[in-house]
Scaffold this motif. Structure first.
Motif, PDB file in Angstrom:
ATOM      1  N   ILE A 873       0.848  -1.205   0.000  1.00 21.95           N
ATOM      2  CA  ILE A 873       0.000   0.000   0.000  1.00 21.95           C
ATOM      3  C   ILE A 873       0.880   1.251   0.000  1.00 21.95           C
ATOM      4  CG2 ILE A 873      -1.587   1.358   1.432  1.00 21.95           C
ATOM      5  CD1 ILE A 873      -2.911  -1.305   2.248  1.00 21.95           C
ATOM      6  N   ASN A 874       1.869   1.253   0.848  1.00 23.01           N
ATOM      7  CA  ASN A 874       2.775   2.408   0.900  1.00 23.01           C
ATOM      8  C   ASN A 874       3.475   2.632  -0.428  1.00 23.01           C
ATOM      9  OD1 ASN A 874       2.229   2.951   3.584  1.00 23.01           O
ATOM     10  ND2 ASN A 874       3.896   1.661   4.345  1.00 23.01           N
ATOM     11  N   ASN A 875       3.898   1.541  -1.079  1.00 30.12           N
ATOM     12  CA  ASN A 875       4.607   1.681  -2.347  1.00 30.12           C
ATOM     13  C   ASN A 875       3.694   2.254  -3.429  1.00 30.12           C
ATOM     14  OD1 ASN A 875       6.992   0.716  -1.299  1.00 30.12           O
ATOM     15  ND2 ASN A 875       6.643  -1.408  -1.942  1.00 30.12           N
ATOM     16  N   VAL A 876       2.420   1.795  -3.460  1.00 25.56           N
ATOM     17  CA  VAL A 876       1.469   2.342  -4.433  1.00 25.56           C
ATOM     18  C   VAL A 876       1.270   3.829  -4.172  1.00 25.56           C
ATOM     19  CG1 VAL A 876      -0.932   2.298  -5.259  1.00 25.56           C
ATOM     20  CG2 VAL A 876       0.275   0.146  -4.785  1.00 25.56           C
ATOM     21  N   ALA A 877       1.059   4.184  -2.888  1.00 24.84           N
ATOM     22  CA  ALA A 877       0.840   5.592  -2.530  1.00 24.84           C
ATOM     23  C   ALA A 877       2.047   6.443  -2.882  1.00 24.84           C
ATOM     24  CB  ALA A 877       0.525   5.692  -1.043  1.00 24.84           C
ATOM     25  N   ARG A 878       3.264   5.923  -2.635  1.00 22.38           N
ATOM     26  CA  ARG A 878       4.464   6.705  -2.925  1.00 22.38           C
ATOM     27  C   ARG A 878       4.561   6.989  -4.432  1.00 22.38           C
ATOM     28  NH1 ARG A 878       7.564   3.869  -0.310  1.00 22.38           N
ATOM     29  NH2 ARG A 878       7.818   5.219   1.531  1.00 22.38           N
ATOM     30  N   THR A 879       4.236   5.988  -5.251  1.00 23.26           N
ATOM     31  CA  THR A 879       4.281   6.181  -6.700  1.00 23.26           C
ATOM     32  C   THR A 879       3.219   7.196  -7.147  1.00 23.26           C
ATOM     33  OG1 THR A 879       5.012   3.895  -6.952  1.00 23.26           O
ATOM     34  CG2 THR A 879       4.208   4.997  -8.922  1.00 23.26           C
ATOM     35  N   LEU A 880       2.015   7.130  -6.543  1.00 19.59           N
ATOM     36  CA  LEU A 880       0.972   8.112  -6.862  1.00 19.59           C
ATOM     37  C   LEU A 880       1.422   9.515  -6.465  1.00 19.59           C
ATOM     38  CD1 LEU A 880      -2.147   6.063  -5.673  1.00 19.59           C
ATOM     39  CD2 LEU A 880      -1.620   6.731  -8.039  1.00 19.59           C
ATOM     40  N   GLY A 881       2.032   9.606  -5.303  1.00 23.05           N
ATOM     41  CA  GLY A 881       2.505  10.914  -4.848  1.00 23.05           C
ATOM     42  C   GLY A 881       3.540  11.492  -5.799  1.00 23.05           C
ATOM     43  N   CYS A 882       4.417  10.640  -6.327  1.00 21.87           N
ATOM     44  CA  CYS A 882       5.433  11.109  -7.274  1.00 21.87           C
ATOM     45  C   CYS A 882       4.780  11.685  -8.534  1.00 21.87           C
ATOM     46  CB  CYS A 882       6.363   9.956  -7.652  1.00 21.87           C
ATOM     47  SG  CYS A 882       7.466   9.439  -6.304  1.00 21.87           S
ATOM     48  N   GLN A 883       3.544  11.236  -8.822  1.00 24.99           N
ATOM     49  CA  GLN A 883       2.846  11.737 -10.002  1.00 24.99           C
ATOM     50  C   GLN A 883       1.920  12.920  -9.670  1.00 24.99           C
ATOM     51  OE1 GLN A 883       1.456   8.292 -12.697  1.00 24.99           O
ATOM     52  NE2 GLN A 883       1.826   7.249 -10.708  1.00 24.99           N
ATOM     53  N   GLY A 884       1.888  13.322  -8.385  1.00 21.61           N
ATOM     54  CA  GLY A 884       1.009  14.417  -7.949  1.00 21.61           C
ATOM     55  C   GLY A 884      -0.419  13.982  -7.698  1.00 21.61           C
ATOM     56  N   LYS A 885      -0.664  12.690  -7.663  1.00 16.65           N
ATOM     57  CA  LYS A 885      -2.022  12.187  -7.431  1.00 16.65           C
ATOM     58  C   LYS A 885      -2.237  12.018  -5.922  1.00 16.65           C
ATOM     59  CE  LYS A 885      -1.879   9.583 -11.805  1.00 16.65           C
ATOM     60  NZ  LYS A 885      -1.979   8.218 -12.430  1.00 16.65           N
ATOM     61  N   TYR A 886      -2.332  13.181  -5.220  1.00 15.37           N
ATOM     62  CA  TYR A 886      -2.356  13.143  -3.765  1.00 15.37           C
ATOM     63  C   TYR A 886      -3.668  12.568  -3.219  1.00 15.37           C
ATOM     64  CZ  TYR A 886       1.666  16.181  -4.464  1.00 15.37           C
ATOM     65  OH  TYR A 886       2.858  16.688  -4.862  1.00 15.37           O
ATOM     66  N   LYS A 887      -4.806  12.896  -3.888  1.00 18.59           N
ATOM     67  CA  LYS A 887      -6.080  12.386  -3.391  1.00 18.59           C
ATOM     68  C   LYS A 887      -6.143  10.874  -3.494  1.00 18.59           C
ATOM     69  CE  LYS A 887      -8.840  16.539  -4.253  1.00 18.59           C
ATOM     70  NZ  LYS A 887     -10.029  17.108  -4.951  1.00 18.59           N
ATOM     71  N   GLU A 888      -5.670  10.344  -4.620  1.00 19.34           N
ATOM     72  CA  GLU A 888      -5.670   8.883  -4.769  1.00 19.34           C
ATOM     73  C   GLU A 888      -4.714   8.249  -3.756  1.00 19.34           C
ATOM     74  OE1 GLU A 888      -5.473   7.187  -8.766  1.00 19.34           O
ATOM     75  OE2 GLU A 888      -5.706   9.235  -9.557  1.00 19.34           O
ATOM     76  N   ALA A 889      -3.599   8.893  -3.570  1.00 16.46           N
ATOM     77  CA  ALA A 889      -2.636   8.370  -2.605  1.00 16.46           C
ATOM     78  C   ALA A 889      -3.220   8.388  -1.204  1.00 16.46           C
ATOM     79  CB  ALA A 889      -1.355   9.208  -2.637  1.00 16.46           C
ATOM     80  N   GLU A 890      -3.962   9.509  -0.882  1.00 19.27           N
ATOM     81  CA  GLU A 890      -4.567   9.613   0.446  1.00 19.27           C
ATOM     82  C   GLU A 890      -5.602   8.527   0.638  1.00 19.27           C
ATOM     83  OE1 GLU A 890      -7.397  12.759   2.941  1.00 19.27           O
ATOM     84  OE2 GLU A 890      -6.246  13.462   1.186  1.00 19.27           O
ATOM     85  N   GLU A 891      -6.411   8.273  -0.376  1.00 18.95           N
ATOM     86  CA  GLU A 891      -7.472   7.262  -0.283  1.00 18.95           C
ATOM     87  C   GLU A 891      -6.898   5.878  -0.019  1.00 18.95           C
ATOM     88  OE1 GLU A 891      -9.680   7.496  -3.858  1.00 18.95           O
ATOM     89  OE2 GLU A 891     -10.582   9.472  -3.390  1.00 18.95           O
ATOM     90  N   ILE A 892      -5.844   5.525  -0.762  1.00 21.32           N
ATOM     91  CA  ILE A 892      -5.311   4.173  -0.601  1.00 21.32           C
ATOM     92  C   ILE A 892      -4.570   4.001   0.720  1.00 21.32           C
ATOM     93  CG2 ILE A 892      -3.073   4.571  -1.762  1.00 21.32           C
ATOM     94  CD1 ILE A 892      -3.517   1.789  -3.078  1.00 21.32           C
ATOM     95  N   LEU A 893      -4.002   5.119   1.212  1.00 22.48           N
ATOM     96  CA  LEU A 893      -3.307   5.028   2.504  1.00 22.48           C
ATOM     97  C   LEU A 893      -4.301   4.889   3.647  1.00 22.48           C
ATOM     98  CD1 LEU A 893      -0.406   7.616   2.096  1.00 22.48           C
ATOM     99  CD2 LEU A 893      -0.172   5.157   2.449  1.00 22.48           C
ATOM    100  N   ARG A 894      -5.478   5.555   3.512  1.00 22.46           N
ATOM    101  CA  ARG A 894      -6.495   5.419   4.565  1.00 22.46           C
ATOM    102  C   ARG A 894      -6.984   3.983   4.649  1.00 22.46           C
ATOM    103  NH1 ARG A 894      -7.880  10.186   6.776  1.00 22.46           N
ATOM    104  NH2 ARG A 894      -7.453  12.097   5.592  1.00 22.46           N
TER     105      ARG A 894
END
Length: 931
Positions: A873-894
């Protein structure tokens, strides 16, 4: 001279041994024929450079030549005095004429009428208009003057009488003469020495004299001549010790006279009783073992006698008379000793012997027979072959010969029975032992009996190369043929500490040869070489370090460069470092050395051969020790753990390790569970294994042993694998040693160790070797091979080699899928690792898809509550964050909150929220994080 300075001078020149006012004896008028007309004339005449250094006081030149002269008595006055008044008695309250007891017909001339009495005249002032001079120079001038003065009678015996510091002038003079070839005959002609109140241990008043010299510096005073008078100073102690050895060697009759009464210093300045005390204490005025006699007088009257009935004169003159009477007996005894003494040493003196001062001094205090009059002491020099044992024994032999003329020196090689018996036979012939020339004599028993007899006199027996315990204690049992005499001493040289123990040599007499220091090693290297060959100081330092300052290796290097004059030190170093083959070639070359054995199969010059002889001894006595040596030569040279040695019983291991230490092949460390190996011994041993065809056998044994003992590196066993790592690293360099899949585990664990320590380049090289060997032995699809591929890709990633790492991860993933299927747990790690390296290359979309795929498969294969799910989960979120997809990253981290490892997810979630500008919410989230 100002009155204040005059009083200080009068007080202190009388309070320092032998430092006297030059005009004290002339305080009242007298009628001596030698008295000068006035003080100024006296001072001028006494200091005249035209006055000869030696003056005959008796017989008077007016009496003509006395052909009955049998001995020369040389009188040396103290410092600060003068030759005219030093030996003259006068009491200013008494109107009798002064008495010069050295030339008054009723005094010494009547006691020794056949003696020529000579006064030594030298510049001895220190307190006014003084030259800057030292006692050694006064002594040198004395013996040089005697040499020039006695040209017609150089062999005539000499007796020295000296007051106070004049005794030290004599001491320095005789030492200088003994060290100077053309003057050696002077101490050899000395048949007596009578010092009167000489401070052989210095004086407590030396510091006072230095202060006075400083105070009187404007008048020309110097403290140079009193510098040597420091109480118990090392320089004076060393010179007195050297003179004692010279005196013992020549057996010079010596009687030290000392004062019994205090001296009144204050009386000299009209303040009687102000300062009183002994100028030279009894313990300073004589040396233990020398003759000693008290005189009932104070220091300032030790050298002044009022008449024939003066009991101090009677005591001194009686000793001088006896010395004169015994002169012929003393000379004859010396000559007899010289004739009867034997010196059987197979080598000439090594003029190039350097260093080893401390060890040599220790030997010279221990090995002379006189060092222990109650036993036939045994001393041993221990050390690695080539460290210089024979050379220091050789120098000891020559110094004992020079210092102890009554001591015979015999040299016996003990390398084998034949060399021992041949040397014993020669000793028997020198001693002219009965039956020694019979057809089949028991040579060893005859010589043992001959040297044990008191008629053999004093002797030193040197047993060189006493290494082989078999011939010493078993087969030939040579120990049974060692003589015993309280006038004898035995010195052994050995590579084997076991020999020292079995000979029952006390620890204090067992001398371990230390490593030669850098300065001495450099001096040894330079001998015989051109300046152009040794001008590079850094290369010299590196070469000596490479050769471990081993004297034999240094001598071998020097001999090679002396023969090949175009080769410099830097070039020779290059030869040594270029390859082991070249170094072994250099270490195996013969070279000319006149101070080592020749023509003997077991005693050779080359370093390699020297050590292989010791290895042969070890192999015969303790095969387990020989096996250990074969084993450890593959390991690193430092800090070798005992736990890596081949398994054997504790007793056998202790004995084997003890044997290797005894021969100095391995060296103890501070910790008892490890040891070091001599660098060059390791190289010679490896070369021997290759030459004997045992290389592969022992290389394989070493790899197998390390494979078994080297653990997979973890934090919990870090102490173990970090200690094994240098040895594992050394082993993996062995070509062809690792041939099975099982043994590649060693390479893998070592590579993991380097990665653990952050040494990625070293780890990469080993992972590549592991992968290559596993592909060859196990095949490309073997799980162990795939593990090596994965770890190689990881270490490439750590070094920023992303493209190669990506290709390696893809290949690993493909092969795992073929072998294990797409849903195997082992595949998930490869998918995750590939996604990570894609992300590092900013291939975010592909990385995101790979991480999502990994997350889905982990939930399916491992279950939703497995800790690895949170990691994905963290790895997916980190990759999303690198792309600026903060909302998607926030959702998956929650989604990850509440799962194992949630704390990490909360940190990551707070980071994503902050990146999205939600600072207050990020702070609140962090506040909820468990402490």
């Amino acid at each position: 001279m100002p009155r204040r300075i005059q009083r200080i001078r009068n007080l202190f020149t009388k309070s320092i041994p032998g430092l006297q006012q030059e005009d004290v004896a002339a305080e009242s008028s007298h009628t001596s024929t030698h008295r000068p007309t006035n003080r100024s004339t006296n001072r001028s005449t006494n200091r005249s450079t035209n006055r000869p250094p030696l003056e005959v006081l008796y017989p008077s030149p007016n009496l003509g030549v006395n052909n009955n002269i049998e001995v020369d008595i040389v009188a040396v006055h103290g410092l600060g005095s003068n030759v005219d008044w030093s030996w003259t008695w006068q009491d200013k309250k008494d109107h009798r004429p002064p008495v010069h007891w050295l030339k008054d017909p009723n005094m010494l001339p009547s006691v020794v009428p056949h003696a020529r009495i000579i006064a030594y005249n030298y510049e001895s002032r220190w307190h006014a208009h003084a030259p800057k001079i030292r006692l050694e120079l006064c002594g040198e001038e004395l013996v040089k003057s005697l040499h020039n003065f006695r040209t017609d009678t150089p062999e005539r015996p000499i007796i020295f009488i000296a007051h106070s510091l004049g005794g030290l002038v004599v001491l320095h003079g005789l030492l200088y003469a003994d060290r100077t070839e053309k003057l050696k005959y002077l101490p050899a002609s000395t048949v007596g020495f009578a010092p009167l109140g000489t401070p052989f241990r210095g004086t407590k008043r030396q510091n006072l004299a230095k202060k006075v010299a400083w105070l009187m510096a404007p008048m020309g005073s110097h403290d140079g001549i009193i510098t040597d008078l420091q109480q118990d100073g090392k320089h004076l102690a060393d010179e007195v010790h050297a003179f004692s050895q010279l005196r013992n060697k020549l057996d010079i009759p010596t009687t030290c006279f000392f004062e019994l009464y205090d001296s009144d210093y204050g009386k000299k300045i009209g303040l009687a009783g102000l300062a009183q005390g002994r100028v030279v204490e009894e313990e300073s005025a004589h040396i233990p073992g020398w003759g000693r006699e008290p005189l009932h007088t104070d220091h300032f009257k030790l050298n002044k006698f009022e008449g024939p009935d003066d009991r101090s004169f009677q005591a001194v003159s009686s000793e001088l008379r006896d010395m004169c009477a015994n002169r012929k007996r003393v000379i004859d005894r010396r000559q007899q000793i010289t004739r009867d003494r034997h010196f059987m040493v197979p080598f000439g003196r090594n003029d190039n012997f350097v260093g080893r001062d401390t060890t040599l001094e220790q030997l010279l205090e221990t090995v002379p027979p006189s060092a222990n009059k109650d036993d036939c002491q045994r001393t041993a020099i221990e050390g690695l072959g080539g460290i210089g044992k024979t050379q220091i024994a050789l120098e000891t032999a020559y110094q004992v010969r020079d210092r102890y003329p009554d001591c015979s020196v015999f040299w016996v090689p003990a390398v084998d029975l034949a060399s021992f018996e041949n040397a014993y036979r020669e000793i028997g012939r020198l001693l002219q032992l009965p039956n020694i020339n019979d057809e089949k004599p028991d040579v060893k028993a005859l010589v043992k009996m001959g040297l044990s007899h008191r008629n053999a006199g004093s002797w030193l027996l040197i047993i060189d190369n006493a290494d082989d315990t078999n011939i010493l204690f078993t087969s030939a049992n040579l120990i049974d043929y060692l003589p015993f005499s309280r006038e004898g001493s035995i010195l052994f040289t050995t590579r084997n500490h076991e020999v020292t123990v079995k000979l029952d040599i006390p620890q204090g007499n067992s001398i371990a040869m230390p490593k030669m220091n850098d300065n001495d090693a450099a001096e040894l290297l330079r001998i015989g070489l051109k300046e152009s060959q040794v001008k590079d100081a850094e290369s010299i330092r590196r070469l000596l370090d490479f050769l471990t300052n081993l004297p034999l290796a240094i001598k071998q290097a020097s001999a090679y460069m002396a023969l090949n004059t175009n080769v410099t030190v830097s070039q020779y170093l290059e030869f040594c470092e270029s390859s082991n083959t070249d170094l072994i070639d250099l270490l195996s070359r013969q070279f000319e050395d006149r101070h080592r054995y020749k023509g003997h199969a077991k005693i050779q010059n080359p370093v390699a051969t020297t050590w292989l002889i010791s290895f042969d001894h070890i192999s015969q006595r303790n095969p387990q020790a020989a096996d250990f040596l074969k084993f450890i030569c593959f390991l690193a040279e430092k800090d070798i753990p005992l736990s890596l040695l081949p398994v054997t019983s504790k007793i056998k291991m202790a004995e084997a390790v003890g044997s290797l230490k005894a021969y100095a092949f391995i060296l103890e460390r501070d910790t008892p569970d490890s040891f070091d190996m001599h660098r060059l011994v390791r190289l010679v041993m490896r070369n021997w294994l290759q030459r004997e065809g045992q290389w592969e056998e022992w290389a394989t044994k070493v790899v197998q042993r390390l494979t078994k003992e080297y653990p997979f590196p973890k934090h919990e066993n870090r102490e173990t694998w970090t200690k094994y790592l240098p040895h594992g690293q050394e082993v993996v360099k062995i070509t062809g040693a690792t041939t099975t899949g099982e043994e590649t585990a060693l390479l893998f664990n070592i590579a993991e160790s380097y990665t653990f320590l952050g040494k990625y380049s070293e780890g990469e090289w080993l992972y590549r070797q592991t992968l290559r060997l596993r592909e060859e032995v196990l095949g490309k699809k073997h799980p162990d091979t795939l593990g090596s591929m994965n770890n190689l890709a990881l270490v490439l990633d750590q070094q920023g080699k992303y493209e190669e790492a990506e290709q390696m991860h893809r290949q690993t993933l493909r092969l795992k899928e073929e072998v294990l299927g797409k849903k195997h747990a082992n595949i998930l790690a490869s998918m995750n690792n590939l996604a990570v390296v894609l992300n590092r290359q900013e291939k975010y979309e592909e990385a995101e898809q790979m991480h999502r795929q990994t997350l889905a498969l982990r939930e399916e294969v491992l279950g939703r509550d497995h800790p690895h799910i949170t990691r994905s989960i963290n790895n997916v979120a980190r990759t999303l964050g690198c792309q600026g997809k903060y909302k998607e990253a926030e959702e998956i981290l929650r989604l990850g909150r509440g799962r194992p490892g949630a704390v990490t997810s909360m940190d990551h979630l707070a980071e994503v929220i902050r990146s999205d500008g939600k600072y207050e919410e990020a702070e609140k989230l962090l506040a909820l994080k468990p402490a």
